[in-house]
Scaffold this active site. Structure first.
Site, short mmCIF file in Angstrom:
data_model
loop_
_atom_site.label_atom_id
_atom_site.label_comp_id
_atom_site.label_asym_id
_atom_site.label_seq_id
_atom_site.Cartn_x
_atom_site.Cartn_y
_atom_site.Cartn_z
N GLU A 38 -11.34 -10.94 -4.88
CA GLU A 38 -9.89 -10.90 -4.69
C GLU A 38 -9.39 -12.12 -3.90
OE1 GLU A 38 -8.79 -7.35 -2.51
OE2 GLU A 38 -10.59 -7.41 -1.28
N CYS A 43 -9.86 -3.24 -10.20
CA CYS A 43 -9.27 -2.09 -9.52
C CYS A 43 -7.90 -2.42 -8.92
CB CYS A 43 -10.21 -1.54 -8.45
SG CYS A 43 -10.58 -2.72 -7.16
N HIS A 82 0.81 -1.22 0.00
CA HIS A 82 0.00 0.00 0.00
C HIS A 82 0.84 1.26 0.00
CE1 HIS A 82 -3.29 -2.77 0.68
NE2 HIS A 82 -3.92 -1.88 -0.04
N ASP A 112 -4.60 -8.63 -4.35
CA ASP A 112 -4.80 -9.73 -3.42
C ASP A 112 -5.06 -11.04 -4.14
OD1 ASP A 112 -4.39 -8.78 -0.77
OD2 ASP A 112 -6.16 -7.53 -1.02
#
Ligand code: PEP
Ligand code: MG
Length: 587
Positions: free
Chosen positions: A440, A511, A198, A464
């Protein structure tokens, strides 16, 4: 290292995390708790050790007082936290017990202090009262400061950076990078991390060049040296020669020129030559990013990572604060969808006010929807805020980490409760709000057809999905070479998800970071995606590629790709195809 060795230019290769070139002074940000080892001093040195410790405490106190003086609003939370820190430093237990340990056991000051600190932290951890338990976090910060002062090092945080510098750190947490938004940081380079951590994702969202996974940048760099960071190539150059600086200054200009050129595509639709339209959306972490997303041509928000609202603070955001924040974004995107993902904490994102247990394997632990279904009040509060915001725009709600139908139903039941509560209070919301899920987890992909009957849309989270399907930790630089979006298993999973969605006539978006890589654009077109959501900077570039592509050709091409056995083979064929199709593009 000797001075002559130091003065030599050094090129380090890492993982390109966020494009762009930064040239500036390196700034070492020490984010690790200094470690102490058991050590003692001769009896005659004991008093020196006590004095050194008391001096470090007093310096820490002065530093915090100085920071507090700079905070104008005495009722602000920041002011209160600093006051708590000062009070902890006054605490006789912390100081007196350390002094006693130094005197009685001849311990070195850092070791004695660390022992007292750890004991206190354990006590705090066991306390039932949440407020007091949270003070453990303050204690840790204080401990870090005192230990750094003892070692004679500067204590700092991203928020305290005032000059335009390139941050060099072993690691940066998403909470650290969140502070970059309000700082003049030019770029950052870290020892650890991967493209889909992240920290890297935030850098891309903010358009700040970054290289991660450099392994030794903190060892090789020395304070105040000049640094060049090339976020496209994944290169960091320490102590560059003047010629190298010139070369990269040119590269920086070219990069900025390219970005400006691409801006022309921002306003155009992502329509292929044979008329297939894809909707290109932006991923955002902060509401402040909404304007830039619009400027870069986002036709909506495909992923709003709301967990960032929970980071860098001591309290939970109230329903009202959440509502106002989501509403602000929804109102900016008039008649365009804003997909608000319920918070995904855990994994590599931690909020200090939410007491997530330390887990051996946080990526597979009590994270995202699992945490929310356990802490239903916090979850419902957020859902109410999203529902309320839905009366101000085209808000969609999305759940992260859904593993199957049962979990989706449990989450929907909480939405029903929230709706009933709002109805009772006569609070407005969109009764038809679309509610979708992130796909995911491989189990969700396998039952996509079943989930599609109960969700309004899908969004594929490849970050993920790849991590779980290929069993590779997405934040571990040592296995990042195995992170292969073109792995035949991943392509098949995506195909399966798209088919599941389309059979049930619901739209499917992607996404994950794969969606924003121009290299994969025709593969995703060929696989039948309806929407792609990405960091806003990539939107014009992906649009340009799609506008030059032909949908039915891409579909045929991908059909062929799926027959190959390895990601490397598929990658080679794809590269060759792209070079033939778009000789003027760089991939
Ligand atoms: C993903 O997993 O691909 C995703 C978009 O969600 P996050 O990166 O926030 O886990
Ligand atoms: Mg995810």
């Amino acid at each position: 290292m000797t001075d002559s060795a130091r003065s030599k230019m050094k090129v380090l290769r890492g993982i390109p995390a966020s494009a762009g070139v930064a040239i500036g002074t390196g700034y070492f940000l020490n984010r690790t708790m200094p470690s102490s080892v058991h050590s003692t001093v001769p009896r005659e040195k004991v008093e020196e050790e006590v004095t050194a410790f008391l001096r470090a405490v007093s310096r820490s106190r002065d530093q915090i007082s100085a920071i507090r003086e700079g905070v104008k609003d005495q009722s602000s939370e920041h002011y209160q936290i600093l006051s708590v820190h000062l009070a902890l430093l006054e605490d006789s237990m912390l100081v007196d017990q350390t002094v006693r340990l130094i005197r009685e056991n001849q311990f070195k000051a850092d070791w004695a202090f660390n022992k007292v600190l750890q004991n206190l932290l354990e006590t705090f951890h066991r306390i039932e009262d949440q407020y007091l338990r949270e003070r453990g976090h303050d204690l840790r910060q204080i401990g870090h400061r005192v230990l750094e002062n003892l070692a004679g090092r500067a204590v700092d945080s991203v928020a305290s950076i005032r000059d335009p510098v390139i941050v060099i750190a072993h690691d940066l947490s998403p909470a650290d990078t969140a502070q970059i938004l309000k700082s003049p940081v030019l770029g950052f380079a870290t020892d650890v991390g991967s493209k889909t951590s992240h920290t890297a994702i935030t850098a891309r969202s903010l358009g700040i060049p970054a290289v991660v996974g450099l392994e030794r940048v903190t060892d090789e760099h020395s304070e105040h040296e000049e640094v060049i960071l090339d976020g496209e190539e994944g290169i960091v150059i320490l102590r560059p020669t003047p010629e190298t600086v010139l070369e990269y200054t040119e590269k920086q200009k070219l990069y900025l020129h390219r970005i400006r050129e691409l801006a022309r595509f921002a306003r155009l639709p992502a329509v292929t030559r044979d008329g297939r339209i894809l909707r290109l959306h932006a991923n955002i972490e902060f509401p402040e990013e909404a304007d830039a997303a619009l400027r870069r041509g986002a036709e909506g928000i495909g992923l709003y990572r709301t967990e960032f609202l929970f980071l860098n603070r001591k309290d939970l955001p109230s329903e009202e604060e959440q509502y106002q924040t989501y509403r602000r974004v929804a109102e900016k995107f008039v008649r365009r969808p804003v997909t608000i993902r319920t918070f995904d904490l855990g994994g590599d994102k931690f909020a200090s006010q939410i007491d997530l247990a330390e887990e051996m394997n946080p990526a597979m632990g009590l994270r995202a929807i699992r945490f929310c279904l356990k802490e239903k009040d916090i979850f419902k509060q957020q859902i109410r805020a999203i529902l309320r915001a839905s009366s101000h725009g085209m808000v969609r709600m999305m759940f992260p980490m859904i593993s199957g139908v049962a979990e989706l139903r449990s989450a929907l039941a909480v939405v029903d409760e929230a709706k009933a509560e709002l109805r009772k209070k006569r609070v407005a919301f969109n009764k038809e709000i679309p509610i979708g899920i992130m796909v995911e987890i491989p189990s969700a992909a396998m039952v996509a057809d079943l989930l599609a009957k109960e969700a309004d849309f899908f969004s594929i989270g490849t970050n993920d999905l790849i991590q779980y399907a290929l069993a590779i930790d997405r934040v571990n630089e040592h296995v990042s070479y195995l992170y292969e979006p073109l792995h035949p298993a991943i392509l098949r999973l995506i195909r399966r998800i798209v088919e599941g969605a389309h059979d049930a006539r619901i739209p499917v978006s992607m996404c994950g970071e794969m969606a924003g890589e121009p290299f994969y654009a025709i593969v995703l077109l060929g696989l039948g995606m309806d929407e792609l959501s990405m960091n806003a900077t990539s939107i014009p570039l992906v649009k340009r590629i799609l506008r030059k592509s032909v949908a039915y050709e891409a579909k045929e091409f991908v059909g062929g790709l799926l027959l190959h056995g390895t990601a490397a083979e598929i990658g080679r064929i794809l590269r060759k195809k792209l070079e033939d199709m778009f000789p003027e593009e760089r991939f």
